[in-house]
Write a protein that holds these residues in place. Structure first.
Motif, PDB file in Angstrom:
ATOM      1  N   ASN A 133       0.683  -1.234  -0.017  1.00  0.00           N
ATOM      2  CA  ASN A 133      -0.075  -0.158   0.032  1.00  0.00           C
ATOM      3  C   ASN A 133       0.866   1.113  -0.026  1.00  0.00           C
ATOM      4  OD1 ASN A 133      -2.979  -0.744   0.276  1.00  0.00           O
ATOM      5  ND2 ASN A 133      -1.946  -2.308   1.653  1.00  0.00           N
ATOM      6  N   ASP A 134       2.102   1.076  -0.110  1.00  0.00           N
ATOM      7  CA  ASP A 134       3.133   2.400  -0.210  1.00  0.00           C
ATOM      8  C   ASP A 134       2.902   3.076   1.128  1.00  0.00           C
ATOM      9  OD1 ASP A 134       4.689   1.949  -2.404  1.00  0.00           O
ATOM     10  OD2 ASP A 134       3.231   2.771  -3.773  1.00  0.00           O
ATOM     11  N   THR A 186      13.890  -3.354   4.270  1.00  0.00           N
ATOM     12  CA  THR A 186      13.155  -4.380   4.362  1.00  0.00           C
ATOM     13  C   THR A 186      11.942  -4.128   3.444  1.00  0.00           C
ATOM     14  OG1 THR A 186      13.097  -4.488   6.958  1.00  0.00           O
ATOM     15  CG2 THR A 186      11.382  -5.408   5.789  1.00  0.00           C
ATOM     16  N   ARG A 187      11.866  -3.060   3.025  1.00  0.00           N
ATOM     17  CA  ARG A 187      10.967  -2.520   1.922  1.00  0.00           C
ATOM     18  C   ARG A 187      11.574  -3.133   0.748  1.00  0.00           C
ATOM     19  NH1 ARG A 187       6.812   1.350   1.643  1.00  0.00           N
ATOM     20  NH2 ARG A 187       7.558   2.098   3.689  1.00  0.00           N
ATOM     21  N   LYS A 188      12.624  -2.856   0.527  1.00  0.00           N
ATOM     22  CA  LYS A 188      13.476  -3.285  -0.770  1.00  0.00           C
ATOM     23  C   LYS A 188      13.204  -4.752  -1.106  1.00  0.00           C
ATOM     24  CE  LYS A 188      16.533   0.502  -1.313  1.00  0.00           C
ATOM     25  NZ  LYS A 188      17.922   1.063  -1.521  1.00  0.00           N
ATOM     26  N   HIS A 189      13.522  -5.585   0.298  1.00  0.00           N
ATOM     27  CA  HIS A 189      13.159  -7.010   0.386  1.00  0.00           C
ATOM     28  C   HIS A 189      12.199  -7.515  -0.123  1.00  0.00           C
ATOM     29  CE1 HIS A 189      13.733 -11.008   1.536  1.00  0.00           C
ATOM     30  NE2 HIS A 189      12.847 -10.782   2.683  1.00  0.00           N
ATOM     31  N   VAL A 190      11.114  -6.978   0.669  1.00  0.00           N
ATOM     32  CA  VAL A 190       9.695  -7.416   0.319  1.00  0.00           C
ATOM     33  C   VAL A 190       9.407  -7.056  -1.155  1.00  0.00           C
ATOM     34  CG1 VAL A 190       7.060  -7.052   0.765  1.00  0.00           C
ATOM     35  CG2 VAL A 190       8.936  -7.135   2.697  1.00  0.00           C
ATOM     36  N   GLN A 191       9.617  -5.980  -1.648  1.00  0.00           N
ATOM     37  CA  GLN A 191       9.372  -5.479  -2.926  1.00  0.00           C
ATOM     38  C   GLN A 191      10.110  -6.541  -3.924  1.00  0.00           C
ATOM     39  OE1 GLN A 191      10.932  -1.532  -3.021  1.00  0.00           O
ATOM     40  NE2 GLN A 191       8.789  -0.737  -2.634  1.00  0.00           N
ATOM     41  N   SER A 192      11.403  -6.910  -3.743  1.00  0.00           N
ATOM     42  CA  SER A 192      11.753  -8.036  -4.423  1.00  0.00           C
ATOM     43  C   SER A 192      11.198  -9.230  -4.398  1.00  0.00           C
ATOM     44  CB  SER A 192      13.316  -8.146  -4.246  1.00  0.00           C
ATOM     45  OG  SER A 192      13.978  -9.211  -4.622  1.00  0.00           O
ATOM     46  N   VAL A 193      10.791  -9.654  -3.396  1.00  0.00           N
ATOM     47  CA  VAL A 193       9.956 -11.069  -3.367  1.00  0.00           C
ATOM     48  C   VAL A 193       8.550 -10.764  -4.188  1.00  0.00           C
ATOM     49  CG1 VAL A 193       8.561 -12.256  -1.881  1.00  0.00           C
ATOM     50  CG2 VAL A 193      10.838 -11.633  -1.061  1.00  0.00           C
ATOM     51  N   LEU A 194       8.024  -9.732  -4.055  1.00  0.00           N
ATOM     52  CA  LEU A 194       6.838  -9.533  -4.858  1.00  0.00           C
ATOM     53  C   LEU A 194       7.002  -9.500  -6.214  1.00  0.00           C
ATOM     54  CD1 LEU A 194       5.388  -6.646  -2.898  1.00  0.00           C
ATOM     55  CD2 LEU A 194       4.213  -8.716  -2.925  1.00  0.00           C
ATOM     56  N   SER A 195       8.115  -9.017  -6.848  1.00  0.00           N
ATOM     57  CA  SER A 195       8.395  -8.753  -8.150  1.00  0.00           C
ATOM     58  C   SER A 195       8.947 -10.508  -8.633  1.00  0.00           C
ATOM     59  CB  SER A 195       9.765  -8.212  -8.438  1.00  0.00           C
ATOM     60  OG  SER A 195      10.159  -8.281  -9.720  1.00  0.00           O
ATOM     61  N   GLU A 196       9.494 -11.429  -7.846  1.00  0.00           N
ATOM     62  CA  GLU A 196       9.894 -12.556  -8.047  1.00  0.00           C
ATOM     63  C   GLU A 196       8.556 -13.515  -8.206  1.00  0.00           C
ATOM     64  OE1 GLU A 196      12.705 -14.230  -5.105  1.00  0.00           O
ATOM     65  OE2 GLU A 196      14.266 -12.635  -5.833  1.00  0.00           O
ATOM     66  N   LEU A 255      -1.760  11.941   5.816  1.00  0.00           N
ATOM     67  CA  LEU A 255      -2.654  11.584   4.882  1.00  0.00           C
ATOM     68  C   LEU A 255      -2.391  10.622   3.914  1.00  0.00           C
ATOM     69  CD1 LEU A 255      -3.889  15.173   3.940  1.00  0.00           C
ATOM     70  CD2 LEU A 255      -5.192  13.440   5.153  1.00  0.00           C
ATOM     71  N   ILE A 256      -1.195  10.414   3.488  1.00  0.00           N
ATOM     72  CA  ILE A 256      -0.636   9.225   2.692  1.00  0.00           C
ATOM     73  C   ILE A 256      -0.881   8.024   3.594  1.00  0.00           C
ATOM     74  CG2 ILE A 256       1.208   8.025   1.585  1.00  0.00           C
ATOM     75  CD1 ILE A 256       2.276  11.029   0.936  1.00  0.00           C
ATOM     76  N   SER A 257      -0.612   7.817   4.866  1.00  0.00           N
ATOM     77  CA  SER A 257      -0.729   6.814   5.497  1.00  0.00           C
ATOM     78  C   SER A 257      -2.025   6.413   5.530  1.00  0.00           C
ATOM     79  CB  SER A 257       0.031   7.190   7.118  1.00  0.00           C
ATOM     80  OG  SER A 257       1.395   7.413   6.995  1.00  0.00           O
TER      81      SER A 257
END
Length: 330
Positions: A24-25, A34-44, A110-112
Motif C-alpha cells: 500500500n506504499d 526491509t521494503r526493498k526485500h519485500v518488493q523484490s519478493v513481490l517481483s519474483e 494523509l498518505i498513511s
C-alpha cells in the motif's frame, strides 16, 4: 491462484502487516532495506496489486487549506466538496493555520491514511522533501491557488493574479489616481508576489515612480488592512487610492479610511480581492476582484480524479478573474 498476504509474508520472512504496508506504499513503519526485500519478493512472485489496491481505495480526497475561516478558502472547500460528492468521493478537510510544518506533517499522515489523492493550497512557497512524498508513494496531488517553488511535477490550478492586479491599478490610474497604495499579503506566498508584480508593472507602464513607502505587508486579515492605513496616516504619506491583496484587508482599510472621515471614492478609492459575500453589503460596497473560486475547486477535483484514473493532465491551468466595480471606485 492469487497468493494471500499471509503466504507472501511467510516467503519473505516478515509480518503480514509489513507486507501490507509495502503493497500500500505506506511511508512509515517499514525500514528501507526491509521494503526493498519485500518488493523484490513481490517481483519474483509476479505479484500485481492493481486489483488489491482498487478494492482498498478509500474513495476519499484530502483538501489541505491554510485557513478555513477565510471566506475565499471556504468557497474553495465548498466547491471541492460538492464536486467530489458527485463523483462518489468524500473530502477530508485539514487546516494548517499557515504553518508550513503542519502542512508537511499532514501530507505524511494523509498518505498513511490511504487517501486516493490530495489537493493542496500551500501555506508558503518553499518546497520541502515532504511535498514529494505523494509522488514517491504514488498518491496524486494537485496544487490549488498557490504555487510551490520547484514542484514542477505537480499539476496546478491557478488564478491569473498578475494580470488582474495590473487591470485594477490601470483602472485607478485612468480615474485620476497616481498615488496608489498596495497592501500585500505575506511575501512567502506566490499569490502575494504575483499581485505585487501586477501592481509594479502598472506603475512602470504608466510611468509612475515606485515608492516603497506605499507598499504595506499585511497577513490577509482585517486587522492588518486597518493597521496599514493607520501607519500611512501616522507617517503622513500622501495617497489617493488603495489596492488590497484580499477583501479582508480591504475591509479593514475601508474602516480606517472612514474613521479618518475621508470621502469614498471622491478622496480615496479602494479595491480588494476575492469578492467575499460581505464586500457587496458593506457601506459603501467594495470594488473587488471576483476570483473563479468555484471553478478552481471543481477543476482541481476533476484534475485529481483524472490522475487517480491514470490519465494525463495539463500541468498548469490558469483561470481568469473578473474585476467588479462598486461604490469604492469612481
Amino acid at each position: 491462484m492469487r497468493l494471500t498476504l499471509e503466504e507472501i509474508a511467510k516467503i519473505a520472512g516478515v509480518s503480514k502487516a509489513t507486507v501490507s504496508r509495502v503493497i500500500n506504499d505506506v511511508p512509515s513503519g517499514v525500514g528501507e532495506e526491509t521494503r526493498k526485500h519485500v518488493q523484490s519478493v513481490l517481483s519474483e512472485l509476479h505479484y500485481s496489486n492493481d486489483s488489491f489496491m482498487h478494492s482498498m481505495r478509500s474513495k476519499s480526497l484530502a483538501l489541505i487549506l491554510p485557513d478555513i475561516t477565510n471566506p475565499f478558502f471556504a468557497d474553495i472547500a465548498r466547491a471541492v466538496t460538492r464536486k467530489a460528492i458527485t463523483e462518489n468521493y468524500v473530502v477530508i478537510l485539514v487546516e494548517t493555520e499557515f504553518s508550513e510544518e503542519k502542512e508537511q506533517e499532514y501530507i505524511s499522515k494523509l498518505i498513511s491514511k490511504k487517501v486516493d489523492g490530495i489537493i493542496l493550497v500551500p501555506s508558503g512557497r518553499a518546497c520541502t522533501d515532504a511535498h514529494f512524498l505523494p509522488e514517491k508513494y504514488h498518491v496524486p496531488m494537485v496544487l490549488l491557488d498557490r504555487k510551490l517553488d520547484g514542484a514542477h511535477s505537480y499539476a496546478g490550478i491557478y488564478s491569473d493574479n498578475e494580470y488582474v492586479a495590473f487591470g485594477c491599478c490601470e483602472r485607478l490610474i485612468k480615474s485620476g489616481a497616481r498615488e496608489i497604495v498596495f497592501i500585500s499579503g505575506p511575501l512567502n506566498v506566490s499569490t502575494s508576489t504575483e499581485r505585487m508584480d501586477g501592481y509594479k508593472d502598472a506603475l512602470i507602464h504608466y510611468e509612475i515612480p515606485f515608492d516603497h513607502r506605499k507598499v504595506r505587508i499585511g497577513n490577509y486579515t482585517v486587522e492588518s488592512g486597518y493597521q496599514a492605513i493607520l501607519e500611512l496616516e501616522k507617517e503622513n504619506i500622501s495617497y489617493s487610492a488603495v489596492l488590497a491583496a484580499n477583501d479582508l484587508m480591504a475591509l479593514g482599510a475601508l474602516r480606517a479610511l472612514k474613521e479618518f472621515s475621508y470621502k469614498i471614492p471622491e478622496e480615496k478609492q479602494i479595491i480588494g480581492f476575492d469578492n467575499i459575500d460581505f464586500s457587496k453589503y458593506c457601506e459603501p460596497s467594495l470594488s473587488t476582484v471576483q476570483q473563479p473560486s468555484i471553478q478552481m475547486g471543481s477543476q482541481a477535483v476533476e484534475t485529481l480524479l483524472k490522475l487517480i484514473g491514470g490519465k494525463k493532465v495539463s500541468q498548469t491551468i490558469r483561470l481568469q478573474p473578473k474585476i467588479l466595480y462598486r461604490q469604492t471606485t469612481k
